[in-house]
Design a protein around this motif. Structure first.
Motif, mmCIF file in Angstrom:
data_model
loop_
_atom_site.group_PDB
_atom_site.id
_atom_site.type_symbol
_atom_site.label_atom_id
_atom_site.label_comp_id
_atom_site.label_asym_id
_atom_site.label_seq_id
_atom_site.Cartn_x
_atom_site.Cartn_y
_atom_site.Cartn_z
ATOM 1 N N ARG A 26 0.822 -1.203 0.000
ATOM 2 C CA ARG A 26 0.000 0.000 0.000
ATOM 3 C C ARG A 26 0.863 1.263 0.000
ATOM 4 O O ARG A 26 2.045 1.247 0.362
ATOM 5 N N TRP A 56 -7.727 1.897 -2.813
ATOM 6 C CA TRP A 56 -7.077 1.008 -1.853
ATOM 7 C C TRP A 56 -5.973 0.143 -2.462
ATOM 8 O O TRP A 56 -5.238 -0.533 -1.738
ATOM 9 N N PHE A 77 -2.877 7.530 4.379
ATOM 10 C CA PHE A 77 -4.097 6.946 3.834
ATOM 11 C C PHE A 77 -4.881 8.021 3.089
ATOM 12 O O PHE A 77 -5.321 8.994 3.696
ATOM 13 N N ARG A 322 -0.384 6.266 10.292
ATOM 14 C CA ARG A 322 -1.291 7.099 11.084
ATOM 15 C C ARG A 322 -0.547 8.300 11.659
ATOM 16 O O ARG A 322 -0.467 8.501 12.859
ATOM 17 N N ASP A 357 -5.888 5.585 8.748
ATOM 18 C CA ASP A 357 -6.701 4.589 8.072
ATOM 19 C C ASP A 357 -7.752 4.088 9.070
ATOM 20 O O ASP A 357 -7.635 4.316 10.282
ATOM 21 N N GLY A 398 -12.069 6.139 9.513
ATOM 22 C CA GLY A 398 -10.851 6.543 8.834
ATOM 23 C C GLY A 398 -10.946 8.015 8.497
ATOM 24 O O GLY A 398 -11.997 8.484 8.047
ATOM 25 N N GLY A 407 -13.252 3.518 4.207
ATOM 26 C CA GLY A 407 -12.570 2.421 3.524
ATOM 27 C C GLY A 407 -13.329 1.116 3.578
ATOM 28 O O GLY A 407 -13.365 0.378 2.600
ATOM 29 N N ASP A 661 -2.204 -2.665 5.957
ATOM 30 C CA ASP A 661 -3.064 -1.669 6.600
ATOM 31 C C ASP A 661 -2.391 -0.885 7.728
ATOM 32 O O ASP A 661 -2.802 -0.947 8.890
ATOM 33 N N GLN A 662 -1.373 -0.129 7.373
ATOM 34 C CA GLN A 662 -0.721 0.797 8.307
ATOM 35 C C GLN A 662 -0.351 0.145 9.634
ATOM 36 O O GLN A 662 -0.649 0.646 10.710
#
Length: 765
Positions: A26, A56, A77, A322, A357, A398, A407, A661-662
């Motif tokens: 990502r 995404w 994100f 984040r 996110d 998010g 998301g 995902d972060q």
């Protein structure tokens, strides 16, 4: 008497490899130049100019690519841009096609000439013979380029083009203020803004100081150049500086960044660079010292370098995403696009405001790591979302610059708030926090798209979400009846615990009743969760392996175990023997698929499997054996997942191209390798960790004394090895534990947990 010199603590950043898992990763995954939770996230990009069709997909840097197209300063994100690139020779102002040669300003590179560390990145741009280096302060990206001798050495500021997840550019402006100062902004429309907050855009501002006077400068709009022009506006806007460089001459750009204004970008730059006095090398040293400090909150000891690389790279990713969205003066981007001000405390902002996110599934990874070792960040995370709630009146799972960008169309912030409160992290407005969490679970009327949980009104009416096989856009409003029922049941339980602690008895009783919603979908004939129609009948033609019919990013085999708040009731319904047998068989069938989709490089490769470590809905399942009095099976399968799913390569990192995902998959490795995990996500009033098999011989967790009573918690594993993965005995501060569990409060008081390891499974202590 000779006094021996005090040995320096081991450097931990040597074990961080940001290149791990960068094939099909990502946008926010690979940002080696960043600081922990930083706003500035400088990194190379290989394919960011392609954009992100659905919002995404993997984009930005792909380990398999052969060319670099520039160095974006922002990676969050749905947020990204402010690209610099160094070239020489014929001036080119577009990047060209991915992996093309000579088509645009992109350059070939070689991994052998690339260094990626926590807080630093460098690479040789082979087409130009230029060395690029990146580092940062929290809000300032540092980019340094070492040029060969050339009368036409260029520094490009490509500002007005889409980057990664940022979406199409709406407008941009760039100005050469003077020979050493370039400023501007770019406004984008991320795909998830379009979906979750109609009319919302994201604007990024910059103020860049250059330490060399150019011979020539100008502007460009995509391929069209304007020599000598000082300002330009529009899609594709950018600036170029041309220098006469000597061999090995270095040019440094210090790029102050902000989401509120050019003035604040300039202020951030001036304050964090000490009015320009902080050099690249000094910033690099500070960045790596900061990473050492953050990584050092959890120290692990093992003879296995591979396991250390996995652990600290995973911890690095849990602390990377984040990032900051507020300025050094406390200004922050508001939900309505205006600028807000965080209240000041002792002359400084009371908290930091972050982009993020969605936290879908985060209670099984990030929340536990943050609560344990980084409670100040979890506090700011809660305060951030409460500020959005105050501004917009709804929590947004998010957020990008306060804009709703969910998301997944759900919202598990109630779980997070309840967990923070239960863990004693309470330095925010408790009543507002509870009101926000309560509203998130119970209110469905006039609920905006960005708040997620659009079927909340149905859940509160029926006690489950009735299934539909057809519905209007968006899919989240009707397609995921069963998975939403399970999530909402869990969320209701979590907030009920907070209600009970605050003596809100009526709310507690109502929420606890809703927490039983999963039972309405439990089919006792098949022992599976099955979607149910509004008339109370189970759907027909039911295929338990089918994804997207009642289940979001998963299937009935996976989601049937999604009762983390009440596993004992699930076990009683299924029967303890059947429960453990089925759970064990799931992992037996999944191990040769690497507990996901095998070696298929795709974020969704594991959706149609019995178990999928590569996505959120399954991440608690391996720990459920403890609830069925079979802790040895948790020890067995968690160890196996740690060894098999997680790799140390660009392609095999978090599975094969799975959706990290972060930091969520990284944080799962961290908390699980400690041998502690809570399937309820620490939301219980007296929350506790289930105990498993520590991966390391010794683990030392530094505790934050502002929040917790203890200084450190130590875990020691005697006779630990790959074969000796089963715990034979637990002792806490010298006392034998007969149940494999320990309260969160006990951990944060400090002490020592010792385990004796062996090769034989043991379920009674």
């Amino acid at each position: 008497m000779q006094i021996s010199a005090k040995s320096e603590p081991e450097s931990l950043i040597q074990y961080v490899n940001p290149l791990i898992g960068t094939a099909h990763c990502r946008w926010f995954h690979f940002t080696p130049g960043a600081q922990p939770f930083g706003l500035a996230k400088p990194a190379p990009a290989t394919n960011a100019s392609l954009g992100n069709k659905s919002g995404w997909e993997a984009t930005g840097y792909d380990y398999r690519d052969k060319t670099i197209e520039g160095f974006p300063c922002l990676h969050e994100f749905q947020v990204g841009g402010i690209v610099l690139m160094a070239t020489n020779g014929v001036l080119k102002t577009i990047p060209g096609s991915v992996n093309s040669s000579g088509e645009g300003y992109r350059s070939a590179f070689d991994h052998n000439e690339e260094i990626a560390q926590a807080g630093y990145y460098s690479v040789i741009l082979k087409d130009y013979g230029i060395k690029a280096e990146l580092t940062s302060t929290p809000r300032v990206a540092y980019q340094r380029f070492t040029f060969p001798a050339n009368k036409e050495s260029h520094l490009l500021f490509d500002i007005g083009n889409k980057q990664g997840e940022s979406g199409p550019v709406i407008d941009a402006e760039v100005t050469i203020v003077n020979a050493h100062l370039i400023e501007g902004w770019v406004k984008t429309l991320p795909e998830y803004c379009k979906k979750y907050q109609d009319g919302a855009t994201v604007t990024m501002f910059f103020s860049a100081e250059i330490d060399k006077t150019p011979n020539v400068s100008g502007m460009f709009l995509k391929e069209k150049t304007f020599i000598g022009q000082k300002t330009i506006k529009g899609i594709g806007a950018g600036a170029y500086l041309t220098f006469n460089t000597q061999e090995n001459e270095q040019i440094t750009a210090k790029i102050g960044l902000s989401y509120t204004s050019i003035d604040n970008a300039r202020l951030n730059r001036e304050k964090e660079t000490q009015n320009g006095k902080l050099t690249f090398d000094a910033a690099h040293k500070m960045a790596q010292q900061t990473w050492e400090k953050y990584l050092g909150r959890i120290s692990v000891e093992t003879p296995s370098k591979e396991d250390k690389v996995k652990f600290y790279t995973c911890l690095y990713h849990a602390l990377l995403g984040r990032g900051l969205a507020s300025d050094i003066n406390g200004a922050y981007p508001k939900h309505d696009g205006k600028v807000g001000q965080i209240p000041l405390k002792n002359g400084k902002p009371a908290f930091s405001f972050y982009n993020t996110d969605g936290i879908w599934g985060g209670q099984w990874n990030l929340i536990q790591v943050w609560a344990l070792a980084y409670p100040e960040y979890l506090s700011d995370y809660v305060s951030t979302h409460l500020q959005v709630y105050k501004d917009a009146r709804w929590l947004g799972d998010g957020i990008a610059c306060s804009r709703y960008v969910s998301g997944v169309g759900t919202n598990q912030l109630g779980n997070v708030i309840a967990a923070a409160y239960a863990c004693g992290i309470r330095d925010y407005d408790i009543e507002t926090a509870y009101a926000a969490a309560r509203k998130n679970e119970l209110d469905g009327i006039n609920r905006p798209m960005g708040a997620g949980k659009l079927d909340t009104e149905l859940f509160t009416k029926y006690g489950y979400v009735p299934h539909k096989d057809k519905g209007p856009w968006p899919d989240e409003a009707w397609m995921f009846s069963a998975s939403h029922t399970l999530e909402y049941s869990f969320g209701a339980y979590a907030v009920a615990q907070m209600a009970k602690a605050l003596n809100k008895t009526d709310d507690y009783n109502r929420l606890m009743k809703l927490s039983k919603g999963w039972e309405n979908l439990y089919n006792t004939k098949t022992n599976l969760i099955q979607p149910k129609l509004e008339n109370g009948q189970f759907i027909e033609n039911f295929n338990p392996m089918q994804v997207w019919r009642g289940f979001q990013e998963g299937n009935a085999y996976q989601y049937t175990f999604y009762v983390p708040h009440d596993p004992k009731s699930l076990i009683n319904k299924m029967g303890a023997k059947e429960f453990s047998s089925r759970l064990d068989s799931i992992f037996l069938r999944s191990e040769d698929k690497i507990f996901s989709g095998g070696t298929t490089i795709n974020a969704f490769a594991g959706l149609e499997t019995y178990y999928n470590q590569g996505n959120q809905p399954c991440l608690h399942i391996s720990w459920l054996f403890n609830q069925a009095n079979r802790p040895s099976l948790t020890q067995k399968w968690v160890r196996s997942i740690l060894d098999v799913f997680y790799g140390t390569e660009g392609i095999h990192g978090y599975g094969y191209g799975q959706d990290e995902d972060q930091g969520q998959l990284g944080a799962w490795y961290v908390i699980s390798s400690l041998g502690m995990f809570d399937v309820a996500g620490l939301c219980n009033i007296h929350s506790e960790f289930a105990l498993g098999s520590p991966k390391f011989d010794k683990i030392t967790i530094q505790l934050n004394p502002h929040y917790y009573k203890g200084n450190r918690f130590v875990i020691e594993a005697k006779n630990n090895s790959k074969d000796n993965k089963y715990v034979q005995q637990y002792t806490l501060n010298g006392k034998t534990l007969h149940v494999p569990a320990i309260s969160f409060e006990t951990v944060t008081k400090g002490g020592t947990l010792k385990t004796v390891m062996g090769s034989q499974p043991l379920d009674q202590y």
